[in-house]
Scaffold this active site. Structure first.
Site, short mmCIF file in Angstrom:
data_model
loop_
_atom_site.label_atom_id
_atom_site.label_comp_id
_atom_site.label_asym_id
_atom_site.label_seq_id
_atom_site.Cartn_x
_atom_site.Cartn_y
_atom_site.Cartn_z
N TRP A 65 -10.94 -2.40 3.05
CA TRP A 65 -9.55 -1.47 3.73
C TRP A 65 -9.01 -0.10 3.50
CZ3 TRP A 65 -6.67 0.25 -0.04
CH2 TRP A 65 -7.13 -0.75 -1.22
N ARG A 89 1.18 -1.56 -0.45
CA ARG A 89 0.46 -0.09 -0.42
C ARG A 89 0.96 1.22 -0.42
NH1 ARG A 89 -3.41 -3.34 3.01
NH2 ARG A 89 -5.02 -4.62 1.69
N ASN A 97 -9.46 -9.05 13.31
CA ASN A 97 -10.50 -10.52 13.38
C ASN A 97 -9.32 -11.07 14.52
OD1 ASN A 97 -9.15 -11.03 10.39
ND2 ASN A 97 -9.06 -12.77 11.49
N GLU A 147 -5.24 -14.47 10.01
CA GLU A 147 -5.96 -15.74 9.55
C GLU A 147 -5.00 -16.76 9.47
OE1 GLU A 147 -8.02 -12.68 8.02
OE2 GLU A 147 -6.72 -12.69 8.04
N ASP A 178 -16.51 -12.39 10.36
CA ASP A 178 -15.18 -11.27 9.71
C ASP A 178 -15.22 -10.41 9.74
OD1 ASP A 178 -12.12 -11.86 8.96
OD2 ASP A 178 -13.21 -12.02 6.79
N LYS A 232 -17.48 -2.23 8.18
CA LYS A 232 -17.72 -3.90 8.02
C LYS A 232 -18.92 -3.52 7.42
CE LYS A 232 -13.70 -7.04 6.27
NZ LYS A 232 -13.20 -8.38 6.84
N GLY A 247 -1.75 -11.39 9.09
CA GLY A 247 -1.57 -12.46 9.93
C GLY A 247 -3.01 -13.44 10.21
#
Length: 569
Positions: free
Chosen positions: A416, A149, A297, A211, A340, A368, A209
């Site tokens: 994001w 980014r 998350n 997930e 999530d 979200k 990370g």
């Protein structure tokens, strides 16, 4: 080059792996390419502090330390934006998901690509000055695309975080490596896609990370040497919290608190593998010497059975002391998240009205869930939340093995994508996704650094997917205007003093809208998904708007490799 598996996640999120072709491309691009030095003046801390007042440069990822994404120049206005045309196009060597936020310093532009390449360009002509092609380590694990980014500049150095979890300082004139520091072990699931934030000789960086069963963190490194100065774990050793049963808006989340307490007694606090990645830059309050960021998350994403408690500080706004990294305050949006719907879009510092109508320092975040949340900067407390910007349905139905329908889907709302603000109009501008999904849970043991979803979230075949651009008054939470788009929106948005907002779509459309009413005033077809945040700057007395058009892995929008700058005649 070896990549630990993401094939299961790819089906749900369109996550990219390093394919054979991509690996060959990386091997081919490992060498540094210098066509000429970048004649760029060193950037001072004073310049960075006053970045929100500069029309010449675009010095930070989201424009300034407050992350307002409001550019103060107004040469390009509502009256003349119809005459905007392409000034130049630069084609990178990497044709893959493009999420860079171009940084402009003294007529030199710095952009990044997937796989952590960096280019220095002449901001007036688009001519390449140098190219740093990062050589990946032997193991690279990442979620949601091999994105990068952007960078930040301080002094004569360009700071880069890499997909294989390294922090680097490059020479701003030549692109040569000055120092490299290992942030974390990629084999355990750590990676970096965010741009660093450099302030007061500190380089601030979070980690991806969530997930993979990591323990998330935010860290500060010495800008001169790369030495770690402090570390804040986004998952405290006591992650249980207060056993919250309602979300930030007051809706019941259907938790079985007794079952969670029984599990806690059986397995203890799961803090060591609880996730909590940090995807985006922190905002910096220079007056109070504090930073604000949001945490993603918990792990595993959809299975809460083996992670009892509120899972602090996942899905939370967090504030730390800049000098020490010590905790100041937090606010959790969703405790024990099993959908999530993590907090990922950057925090923004603006003055807001509190519940009594008094103007105070505030911090806002677009979730979200489709809400924009407005907080008191002093103690992180929630003042209000906006009207929902996307459809909501069956919140918070629990995931099942067969699949439970709930909206929003796991991509948002606001993913994001950084929002923009216009303090003069008291408006925040967000781009949103609408992707109806079903949530499926399937318990599994920690897989030792491999993907750990605890189930899947699946787009519902045949149901309409779409997006929108929404302007919200953050002082009353009301939606002022909304423009619907044919595809889910991901990327970013920019507001300017010329009364405009600029943003792009996955179908290649890049457009300017009247910031007061949402009327479209100009558009351009870029040939690939415009899924990156725009920037603006001036050089040679002319204002430019620049954006990357390279598509997006997560939503599988058409790939490309163009950096496109626009200006007036």
């Amino acid at each position: 080059m070896y990549v630990k598996g993401l094939a299961a996640f790819a089906a749900a999120l369109g996550v990219g792996l390093l394919s054979g072709a991509a690996i060959a491309q990386e091997v081919k691009q490992e060498k540094q390419s210098v066509l000429g030095n970048a004649n760029v003046s060193p950037v001072t801390q004073e310049q960075l502090n006053a970045a929100d007042k500069s029309t010449r440069d675009f010095l930070l990822t989201n424009g300034n330390y407050a992350q307002t994404r409001f550019y103060p120049g107004k040469q390009i206005s509502r009256d003349n934006v119809k005459d905007l045309h392409v000034a130049w196009i630069f084609q990178t060597d990497v044709k893959e998901s493009l999420e860079t936020s171009p940084i402009v310093v003294d007529g030199v532009m710095f952009v990044t690509t997937s796989f952590s390449h960096v280019y220095a360009l002449d901001a007036k002509t688009g001519q390449q000055l140098w190219h740093y092609a990062h050589k990946m380590g032997p193991i690279t694990v990442y979620c949601c695309g091999p994105n990068n980014r952007g960078v930040q500049v301080l002094g004569d150095r360009v700071y880069l975080a890499t997909l294989d979890s390294k922090l680097m300082a490059l020479n701003a004139k030549t692109g040569e490596v000055v120092w490299t520091t290992n942030i974390a072990d990629p084999e355990l699931g750590y990676s970096e896609t965010m741009a660093p934030t450099v302030v007061k000789d500190k380089v601030l960086i979070g980690t991806n990370g969530g997930e993979y069963g990591i323990r998330g963190f935010v860290r500060a490194y010495d800008a001169k040497t790369g030495k770690q100065l402090w570390n804040f774990h986004t998952i405290p050793e006591n992650s249980v919290g207060v056993w919250a049963t309602k979300d930030a808006t007051g809706r019941d989340m259907h938790r079985n608190i007794q079952a969670e307490k029984d599990m806690l007694a059986k397995i203890g606090d799961p803090y060591a593998k609880l996730g909590g990645g940090v995807w985006q830059n922190p905002s910096v309050d220079l007056a109070t010497n504090r930073i604000y960021f949001v945490v993603g998350n918990p792990s595993p994403d959809l299975d809460g059975s083996n992670r009892p408690g509120d899972n602090l500080y996942t899905n939370s706004l967090v504030s730390l002391d800049l000098d020490t990294g010590k905790y100041v305050c937090h606010f959790q949006y969703i405790a024990h998240d099993v959908w999530d719907l993590d907090a990922v879009s950057p925090t923004v510092l603006v003055n807001v009205k509190d519940k009594s109508g008094k103007t105070i320092p505030g911090v806002i975040h677009a979730g979200k869930t489709g809400h924009i949340y407005v907080h008191d900067r002093k103690d992180c407390s929630l003042i209000r939340f906006s009207e929902a910007m996307v459809p909501q349905e069956n919140m918070w139905v629990l995931p099942t093995k067969e699949g439970a329908r709930m909206l929003p889907g796991a991509n948002g709302g606001v993913e994001w994508s950084p929002i923009a603000t216009d303090p003069g109009q008291e408006l925040a501008y967000a781009i949103n996704l609408h992707q109806p999904m079903t949530y499926h849970v399937e318990s599994s043991a920690y897989p030792n650094g491999k993907l750990w979803l605890g189930g899947a979230f699946k787009v519902i075949p045949g149901e309409k997917q779409a997006g929108n651009i929404t302007a919200v008054n953050y002082n009353n939470g009301k939606i002022k205007w909304q423009v619907n788009t044919p595809e889910p929106m991901i990327g970013g948005i920019l507001a300017t003093a010329g009364g405009l907002v600029f943003t792009g779509e996955g179908n290649g459309k890049f457009a300017a809208y009247n910031s007061s009413n949402g009327k479209e005033l100009w558009s351009f077809r870029a040939g690939a998904g415009v899924n990156a945040p725009p920037s603006s700057y001036m050089v040679g007395g002319k204002q430019y708007v620049v954006v990357g058009a390279g598509g997006n892995t997560q939503l599988d929008y058409k790939r490309g490799n163009n950096i496109i700058a626009f200006t007036l005649d």
